[in-house]
Scaffold this active site. Sequence first.
Site: not given
Length: 572
Positions: A143, A300, A302, A304
């Site tokens: 993340s 960010d 990834d 999400d």
Amino acid sequence: MTDKELYALWCEKAVDDADLQAELKSIEGDDEAILDRFYRDLEFGTGGLRGVIGAGSYRLNVYTIRRATQGLADYVNGSFENGSVAIAHDSRIKSDVFAKEAARVLAANGIKVHLYNELMPTPMLSWAVRDLKCSAGIVVTASHNPAKYNGYKVYGEDGCQITLEVAETVIGKIKDVPMFDGAKLISFEDGLASGMINYISQDVIDRYLEKVSEQGVHTELVADSGLKVVYTPLNGAGNKPVRAILDRIGIKDVTIVKEQENPDGNFPTCPYPNPEIKEALLKGLEYCDKVKPDLLLATDPDCDRVGIAVPDPNGDYVLFTGNEVGAMLMKYIFQERTANGTMPERPVAVKTIVSTDICNKIAAEYNVELREVLTGFKFIGEQIGFLEDKGEENRYVFGFEESYGYLAGSYVRDKDAVVASMLICEMAAFYRTKGISLLQARENMYNQYGNYVQTQKSFTCEGASGMERMQEIMSSLRTNGPKEIGGLKVVAFADYVASSYTNYITGEKKDITLPKSDVLTFELEEGAKVIIRPSGTEPKIKAYYTTIGATRAEAEALEVKISEDFKAILGF
């Protein structure tokens, strides 16, 4: 085995990755470095693995990935006939390598693999699981953590992060897998040739983007709004899908932060690629000074989570918190879907217990059932699943968590920065057509519902002693908690491990119906609140503060007073 014995074993056995051998050789004779890598195993938690990339049982590497995947494979084969797993990865160091290693193990176990052929956002993994009717899913990501970290998150057949029960089952399977020779393997090329590993087609991606588009409320207004956007994917997975969805709704004036456009797991211009912190947005803010957009978007690695900044009357750019964006999106969606007649009957929204309480007032105004869940978006996804089980998933309208994660619609079961980016831009365009800036819209919200200030402070507890310190802090607060914080009396206390709530003023006691979790809440006078919990993914203990004031300045001053006092209570 001792840490020294494990080190010797890894020197002998860990020969599949030259980087690991180089690292092991570099720490020869360094007792502290060896201990740090071997004093424990990297644990598979409730959602998967997360750790520093490198050599050792307490690091993320091809061997810990293979071992975890063999445990997952044993679970899938024991629970499904003709099981299949979807896999995605982000831009982090070795993410693509780890994704292929997982695919090799699954294919060797007779499980069909559907793999994206390039980096993709985490929500698109959730989508692939659902769209391709897979038994499970894996996304390789850490993340928004610094570059030295990577991770491995596991999803269930519903596209939501696995339940606590499934996690326990997988953990049990992993424990039975020897580190070096316990995972079955075939070559990646053989997996492709046999059809056990397949690349996910463009059709799946197109269907996802169509579902995202369907969540719009006033997309017809966007193209003519003149909205100007600066966007940074922070060297992550959002670049293509976010730009694609903004183009679909008619936003053409998009300036990309070039230094952060392409995938780069080293994150050279944003060492902490977390849109929650200003440092990650500094390069984007530099572009804002030149381009003068209506909005800065930052997703960010990834993709999400999404953070934003907007111009103020002085020409500077103001960052909004996740609580503010979540509450504003909630207000906008409820207001406009009610106005245009698309609000479902008995609508449901979901927020986490640490997210802003201003949502209670917003939900009440629009007759929306607001459900509160534990921290972690999988609990929001779980609520959508409960509705789906009754054929009522369309009742779900919106959900969010204060850590910059939002989801409209039930097409995926995780926070989605692609749909959030679209809706934020649409909201800005809508207000722009009304002559209202996002800054003014935020002010209007506070004027209507009250000046809520919510902040989150983290206290790092690194190393082998860090876990002990966090446990000691939580134990002390449970048994000998403060009677006053920042000059305000504690009027109620909730312990989510004991599942108990006590109101000290009325004497009321009641059970908490949420799953047991290591969370404590101190309700204070004047509507203030302090919540504390250990992080489930990082060596940190997190405190969340809420204050309400007659003015913004009053609420902010009270937050400073409470947070400083509580920091002292914790001993930091």
